[in-house]
Design a protein around this motif. Structure first.
Motif, short mmCIF file in Angstrom:
data_model
loop_
_atom_site.label_atom_id
_atom_site.label_comp_id
_atom_site.label_asym_id
_atom_site.label_seq_id
_atom_site.Cartn_x
_atom_site.Cartn_y
_atom_site.Cartn_z
N PHE A 1 1.31 4.27 -3.27
CA PHE A 1 1.00 5.70 -3.13
C PHE A 1 2.22 6.43 -2.58
N VAL B 1 1.71 10.07 -1.56
CA VAL B 1 0.70 10.36 -0.53
C VAL B 1 1.08 9.75 0.81
N TRP C 1 0.84 -1.20 0.00
CA TRP C 1 0.00 0.00 0.00
C TRP C 1 0.87 1.25 0.00
N TRP D 1 -6.09 10.60 -4.17
CA TRP D 1 -5.86 9.17 -4.00
C TRP D 1 -6.12 8.41 -5.29
N SER E 1 -3.47 9.17 -7.96
CA SER E 1 -2.21 8.50 -7.65
C SER E 1 -2.29 7.01 -7.99
N LEU E 2 -3.44 6.38 -7.69
CA LEU E 2 -3.61 4.96 -8.01
C LEU E 2 -3.58 4.73 -9.51
N GLN F 1 0.00 5.04 -10.84
CA GLN F 1 0.85 3.92 -10.49
C GLN F 1 0.58 2.70 -11.37
#
Length: 730
Positions: free
Chosen positions: A293, A296, A289, A433, A436-437, A440
């Motif tokens: 991120f 973040v 996790w 969030w 960013s996901l 990635q």
């Protein structure tokens, strides 16, 4: 030939001959005529007639009308009968040829299937197809990637099953019964989880777990309501949607809105190219996790795991530290429960909720610092938040994500400049969030793909191998992690690091009031005794200056020399580039300067740069790398030994205007207050100070002045380029 003709004669004498046109192909000899019922009856040919017909067929497959008439008169048949016989004969020959070709194709297909099975087996075993010896594939193939996804899903099922078994063992051990001598229990331990001992305090532990489960179940119900409800719970606004707290309070079962705290509620929906099982495993594993991120999540620890009642569901007690790329904004620390559960057919929820006040102010924390505990308790409280994951269909590697962030925080701990940013949700809200996901997974898709960038016709962009592409992306990933830590990481006062504040009035020359104070941090270079690394960072506010305008200027290679010392006043060019996202500007590049040297430099320096942008933030980060090392990485060499000192920029929206428009939009977004959206610009520079001792104050001051003056020079160039009238230090 005679033997074959005799076999055909025998075949024809053993069966009836249909004089109707049974051929399923277009034939120039066939003419449709009306026939009587008697002419359609089946008739037999004599062996002599068949022998003559076969002999004529071997000479000519398509006899014309005179030939057919002459042949019929010779053997006692009508011309129409001869025509039908030739048509049937051609049909039978074509059918035999098709059958022969079909059998040959079946044999070839069987051989290909066997070869495919052997190649697949060799690929999975990583063995050479020729000699059978072990080998390492040059790239991660699609089948390997699929197997990795399946392995991740199985690993998640295994961890959840072991947690369930562990809970059953604990409950059985805590159950009252006769005192008997038991052997030591076998306890299954999940990576990163704390398995609670079975002792006389098991009843207290069971009560604690029960309270956490009840809290998690109630929070999960509220989260699903927030993720799936529309109006009147969520009301439309010019910037998206806003939560109606009046409607929420009527349905909420958990306490909320402590006095003096600011409420933050955002929701965002998007599509992510990911398998659901892989995504759930990454969200429920603390280490993965944090890696998913990096911009973040600063750090995360897992302090316990409690298995819920349903198989596949898991509750974890976690601590996390969240950051925004600026040295002036304090990191957000939260202590929360993470609960993943299947809520409907094809839908899974990963929900977070704070446990402050449930287990006491210090439960689950691994710190004894009173200030840190107070900050964790009163600084930010996470209400039911998380993501709802919806499978897009069987065999589809896309899933729909609905992200919800609902929190309350103490605004007095936030600097005034950053308060609009936090209230807009662009700092820790759902949009950041989700963005960013998505970034990635796009990055991972490019990393694992077999496609590589090719050189152009002008030879200004070099072609690299698949392993070279992987090495460049991995090196850029490490560069970004170092940059995040240098800009936003907390500084611990140890014997190897020191923190200084370089004021705007420092130095020998007078400065303007828009020069910002610079945070200076020094630490010893890894593996070196005398060398120090200096990291300088500062943040300023550019009102009415859209972030995309600043990002475009920083990515302009033709104007790079205006602010970059590496370019020495000239333009820079790309040696190679790998796109990392669908939006223009998201790429990892290797740059070189057009400056001509006098030949005295023995080691030429290239520049590794990553640029990324979305509506929540834009980044331009670069680090100098010696040409020999960089070309070795481009050719597939090892990148772990490359030492990086990244510098760069983080451009955030200031929260005053609407920034939800696509980053590629040429028009400046306008906010509710009719002001153009502004930018919060963070600049960071790292430099190596060889042979400089931390006790040499005069030399350190000179180094601080040089770097501080450099940042002020860059700020003035950016201000002039984007035509910013006002620059406000943070």
């Amino acid at each position: 030939m005679e033997k074959e003709g005799q076999q055909q004669v025998n075949a024809y004498t053993d069966k009836d001959t249909d004089y109707t046109d049974g051929e399923g192909y277009n034939n120039e000899d066939y003419t449709q005529e009306t026939e009587t019922a008697a002419s359609k009856r089946q008739k037999r040919h004599t062996p002599e007639q068949i022998r003559e017909l076969i002999s004529a067929y071997q000479q000519n497959h398509h006899p014309d009308e005179p030939t057919r008439r002459a042949l019929g008169e010779k053997i006692g048949l009508e011309a129409k009968q001869v025509q039908y016989w030739f048509q049937n004969q051609r049909s039978q020959m074509q059918a035999k040829a098709m059958e022969h070709n079909s059998k040959a194709a079946q044999r070839q297909n069987a051989a290909l299937l066997a070869e495919n099975a052997s190649l697949r087996q060799a690929m999975l075993k990583r063995s050479c197809f020729t000699c059978g010896g072990a080998t390492v594939p040059a790239e991660l193939l699609a089948e390997n990637h699929r197997l990795l996804m399946e392995n991740a899903r199985l690993r998640g099922d295994y961890m959840r099953a072991t947690e369930l078994l562990n809970q059953i063992v604990l409950q059985h051990s805590a159950a009252p019964g006769p005192a008997v001598q038991r052997p030591p229990a076998v306890v299954f331990r999940r990576p990163g989880a704390v398995v609670l001992p079975v002792d006389e305090g098991a009843s207290k532990q069971a009560d604690r777990d029960t309270r956490l489960r009840r809290h998690a179940e109630a929070a999960m119900d509220q989260f699903v309501m927030l993720a799936t409800s529309g109006e009147p719970l969520w009301l439309p606004t010019p910037d998206g949607e806003a939560l109606s707290y009046l409607g929420y309070q009527k349905k909420a079962t958990l306490p909320m809105h402590h006095g003096g705290l600011i409420m933050e509620a955002t929701r965002e929906t998007g599509i992510v190219r990911a398998f659901v099982a892989d995504l759930i495993v990454k969200l429920t594993d603390a280490k993965r996790w944090c890696e998913m991120f990096p911009d973040v999540v600063a750090s995360v620890t897992t302090n316990g795991a409690i298995t819920a009642g349903d198989f596949g569901s898991c509750i974890q007690l976690m601590n996390a530290e969240l950051w925004v790329q600026s040295p002036r904004l304090h990191n957000r620390r939260i202590n929360f429960l993470r609960y993943n559960k299947r809520v409907a057919e094809g839908q899974w929820a990963v929900m977070d909720v704070s446990v402050d006040g449930i287990l006491g102010p210090s439960a689950g924390r691994r710190t004894t610092d009173a200030t840190a505990v107070a900050n964790n308790t009163t600084g930010c409280r996470l209400l039911p938040s998380g993501c709802l994951i919806e499978d897009m269909g069987k065999g589809n590697d896309y899933c729909k994500i609905t992200w919800v962030v609902h929190a309350e925080y103490d605004e007095t701990m936030v600097p005034t400049l950053f308060r609009p940013l936090l209230r807009s949700g662009k700092a820790f809200g759902a949009h950041r969030w989700l963005a960013s996901l998505q970034s990635q997974y796009e990055y991972l898709t490019i990393l694992h793909s077999s496609q590589v960038p090719r050189g152009d016709k002008d030879n200004t962009v070099a072609a690299i191998s698949s392993m070279g592409k992987r090495g460049i992306l991995e090196l850029a990933k490490r560069m970004m992690a170092v940059f995040y830590s240098a800009v936003s990481g907390p500084v611990t006062q140890t014997s190897t690091s020191n923190l200084y504040e370089w004021p705007a009035s420092a130095g020998t020359d007078a400065r303007r009031t828009d020069d910002a104070a610079v945070r200076m941090v020094t630490w010893k270079k890894p593996g070196s005794v005398a060398d120090l690394v200096l990291s300088a960072s500062t943040t300023v506010w550019l009102p009415n200056t859209p972030p995309q305008l600043v990002f475009q200027y920083l990515c302009d290679g033709q104007r790079r020399g205006e602010w970059d010392v590496f370019a020495n006043g000239t333009a820079v060019a790309e040696l190679c580039s790998v796109a990392t996202g669908p939006l223009h500007g998201n790429a990892v590049s290797v740059l070189y300067s057009n400056v001509t040297t006098d030949g005295t430099d023995s080691k030429k320096v290239l520049m590794l740069q990553q640029a990324c942008t979305d509506a929540s933030r834009s980044m331009v980060v670069y680090a100098p790398v010696e040409e020999d090392f960089m070309r070795a990485v481009m050719n597939g060499g090892d990148h772990a030994s490359v030492f990086l000192m990244p510098s760069g920029f983080a451009v955030l929206p200031d929260g005053h205007g609407r920034v939800r428009d696509a980053p590629s939009s040429s028009s400046a977004p306008i906010g509710r207050d009719n002001h153009t959206a502004g930018s919060i610009l963070t600049m960071a520079c790292q430099a190596l100070l060889p042979g400089l001792s931390s006790s040499d104050k005069h030399a350190a001051d000179r180094a601080f002045d040089d770097v501080g003056n450099l940042l002020c020079h860059v700020l003035k160039k950016i201000k002039a380029a984007v035509k910013a009238n006002i620059v406000t230090p943070a």
